[in-house]
Design an enzyme around this catalytic site. Structure first.
Site, mmCIF file in Angstrom:
data_model
loop_
_atom_site.group_PDB
_atom_site.id
_atom_site.type_symbol
_atom_site.label_atom_id
_atom_site.label_comp_id
_atom_site.label_asym_id
_atom_site.label_seq_id
_atom_site.Cartn_x
_atom_site.Cartn_y
_atom_site.Cartn_z
ATOM 1 N N CYS A 96 27.074 23.769 34.445
ATOM 2 C CA CYS A 96 25.215 24.535 34.377
ATOM 3 C C CYS A 96 25.682 25.280 34.018
ATOM 4 C CB CYS A 96 25.160 23.777 36.399
ATOM 5 S SG CYS A 96 23.877 24.694 36.885
ATOM 6 N N CYS A 101 24.758 29.726 38.222
ATOM 7 C CA CYS A 101 25.688 29.970 39.597
ATOM 8 C C CYS A 101 27.142 31.156 39.154
ATOM 9 C CB CYS A 101 26.211 29.369 40.512
ATOM 10 S SG CYS A 101 25.412 28.902 41.201
ATOM 11 N N CYS A 132 23.470 20.273 45.157
ATOM 12 C CA CYS A 132 23.660 21.765 44.731
ATOM 13 C C CYS A 132 23.463 23.202 45.814
ATOM 14 C CB CYS A 132 22.426 22.325 43.947
ATOM 15 S SG CYS A 132 21.705 23.978 43.517
ATOM 16 N N GLN A 150 7.376 32.932 45.842
ATOM 17 C CA GLN A 150 8.991 33.005 45.942
ATOM 18 C C GLN A 150 10.021 31.537 46.066
ATOM 19 O OE1 GLN A 150 10.056 36.141 44.783
ATOM 20 N NE2 GLN A 150 8.280 37.141 44.925
ATOM 21 N N TYR A 179 0.209 41.123 39.503
ATOM 22 C CA TYR A 179 -0.042 39.938 39.614
ATOM 23 C C TYR A 179 0.884 39.318 40.882
ATOM 24 C CZ TYR A 179 1.920 42.958 35.321
ATOM 25 O OH TYR A 179 1.913 43.645 34.198
ATOM 26 N N GLU A 217 -4.707 38.514 39.065
ATOM 27 C CA GLU A 217 -3.105 37.287 38.861
ATOM 28 C C GLU A 217 -3.855 36.982 37.465
ATOM 29 O OE1 GLU A 217 -0.029 35.681 39.646
ATOM 30 O OE2 GLU A 217 -1.461 34.224 38.625
ATOM 31 N N ASP A 260 4.604 43.631 40.963
ATOM 32 C CA ASP A 260 5.651 42.768 41.198
ATOM 33 C C ASP A 260 4.983 41.989 39.807
ATOM 34 O OD1 ASP A 260 7.596 40.586 41.716
ATOM 35 O OD2 ASP A 260 6.454 39.891 43.637
ATOM 36 N N CYS A 286 11.857 41.532 39.681
ATOM 37 C CA CYS A 286 13.148 40.932 39.897
ATOM 38 C C CYS A 286 13.808 40.371 38.458
ATOM 39 C CB CYS A 286 12.440 39.424 39.434
ATOM 40 S SG CYS A 286 11.703 39.275 38.401
#
Ligand code: SAH
Length: 389
Positions: free
Chosen positions: A18, A21, A95, A219, A248, A269, A317, A344
């Site tokens: 996958c 992770c 998952c 989120q 944003y 936005e 953001d 992020c």
């Protein structure tokens, strides 16, 4: 099998295939140490990091779950994720990251396909119907949205399909068909048809209710989002008088939480659906000192900087790519006393910080919030002050 991945293989059978992770082989504490170090190094030229806030129980945090549907080479229906960087489907039934209810719903849908004679879509030939399923779960409301992404608009026996699905999962509050007939790696297409419920879900964060449509950004980790937003409000140090710009803004979450602490708030936005959700949210929460605009944040900022509008605090953001030069130049021209930057992607954050710190700002606060345990992704909040010249 390498030593490194041995433990992770026990926790997740598709760990290696996958690729989602990257840090699964590490204890959670160690993951946080690594992220803290990475952030400290990147932010060092600008200021000091307070640390990184982790989760108490870091599993099953994703409240937005996406599964791609297809067939394996024996013709068996499978659902799961694309192997990173490819269009090969890795079957996933459970998952560690995903909301467990959402995973169960996806398995139920897989089980219903045969009796409803629904074929999965074949990306190469364009034959078949079901491409993806998206499930969004309201963390505090428990409301659940199921989006069926189809290659063409007609779902045979759609009412009976909804009935059969809701018989297994009565907690589903809305079902939407989304039509994506393009050869694209985007999951959702433009056309939507609500076949059950209101077509959106609501969730509550920091005492406010938010409306979430299929395409609006929200989120994915609501438990940590509350921590994140609280920190943004702390860093903004609002007195109740300021004009605040939430750039944003998505569904307007940060701006709405800031509104009771500010004079007035402006949100901008690009995504139309998100703006519609933001306006509905403000009404629902009875916030009267907020206005939302649908525009490119860069264009909007240029207009603001060219007007006589004064802005005291900018909360921003941006997506993973960071902010645009156009936005940053206009931001500096606008010259708010404070900027709170939520990011992020630490790399684009560092790049944008370099610009802002050269142009009259200094970082006075910084903290990491672990929104994405077991993955390499890091969320950061940085507070900047305008240097008095
Ligand atoms: N602050 C929000 C959303 C952050 S995600 C929250 O916490 O929920 C980043 C948002 O930026 C997304 O909603 C995306 O649609 C929006 N976006 C991306 N590019 C943009 C642009 N050029 N102008 C304005 N908004 C943009």
């Amino acid at each position: 099998m390498s030593q490194k991945s041995g433990k992770a293989d026990i926790i997740c059978p598709v760990y290696k295939k996958c690729g989602g992770c990257q840090l699964l082989h590490m204890e959670y504490k160690k993951q946080l140490d690594i992220k803290r170090e990475q952030l400290t190094t990147l932010l060092k030229p600008y200021g000091k990091l307070e640390g990184i806030i982790g989760m108490e129980t870091p599993e099953h945090y994703r409240h937005k779950v996406h599964a791609v549907f297809g067939r394996d080479n024996k013709g068996k229906v499978i659902s799961g994720v694309y192997k990173e960087g490819t269009h090969i489907i890795v079957p996933v039934e459970k998952c560690l990251l995903e909301n467990e209810k959402a995973d169960e719903i996806i398995q139920t849908i897989k089980g219903l396909l045969k009796s409803f004679k629904i074929k999965t879509y074949d990306e190469d030939t364009g034959y078949g119907l079901l491409r993806h399923v998206l499930v969004r779960v309201g963390h505090s409301t428990g409301q659940i949205m199921v989006v069926l992404v189809l290659g063409s608009p007609i779902l045979p026996s759609k009412n009976n399909f909804v009935k059969a699905l809701r018989k297994e999962h009565p907690e589903i509050t809305t079902v939407v068909i989304n039509v994506n007939d393009k050869k694209t790696s985007m999951v959702l297409g433009d056309k939507e048809q609500v076949i059950y419920g209101p077509g959106y879900i609501e969730d509550r964060l920091c005492g406010m209710t938010f409306k979430i449509s299929p395409k609006s950004f929200y989120q994915v980790n609501p438990r940590q989002t509350e921590v994140l937003y609280q920190k943004v409000i702390d860093f903004a140090e609002l007195s109740g008088k300021e004009v605040v710009l939430d750039a944003y803004c998505g569904t307007g979450t940060i701006g709405m939480i800031a509104a009771p602490h500010a004079g007035r708030v402006i949100g901008v936005e690009l995504n139309k659906d998100a703006v519609r959700d933001a306006i509905a949210g403000a009404k629902k929460n009875q916030i009267s000192n907020i206005r939302f605009y649908q525009a490119d944040a860069g264009d909007f900022m240029v207009k603001m900087a060219g007007s006589d509008e004064k802005v005291d605090v900018v909360l921003m953001d941006p997506p993973r790519t960071g902010s645009s030069e156009k936005f940053l130049k206009a931001l500096v021209k606008l010259g708010p006393q404070k900027i709170v930057y939520v990011s992020c992607n630490p790399e684009t954050l560092a790049k944008d910080l370099q610009f802002l710190c050269r142009k009259g700002y200094e970082m006075d606060k910084g903290v990491g919030v672990d929104m994405f345990p077991f993955t390499k992704h890091v969320e950061t909040i940085v507070g900047l002050q305008r240097r008095d010249m």
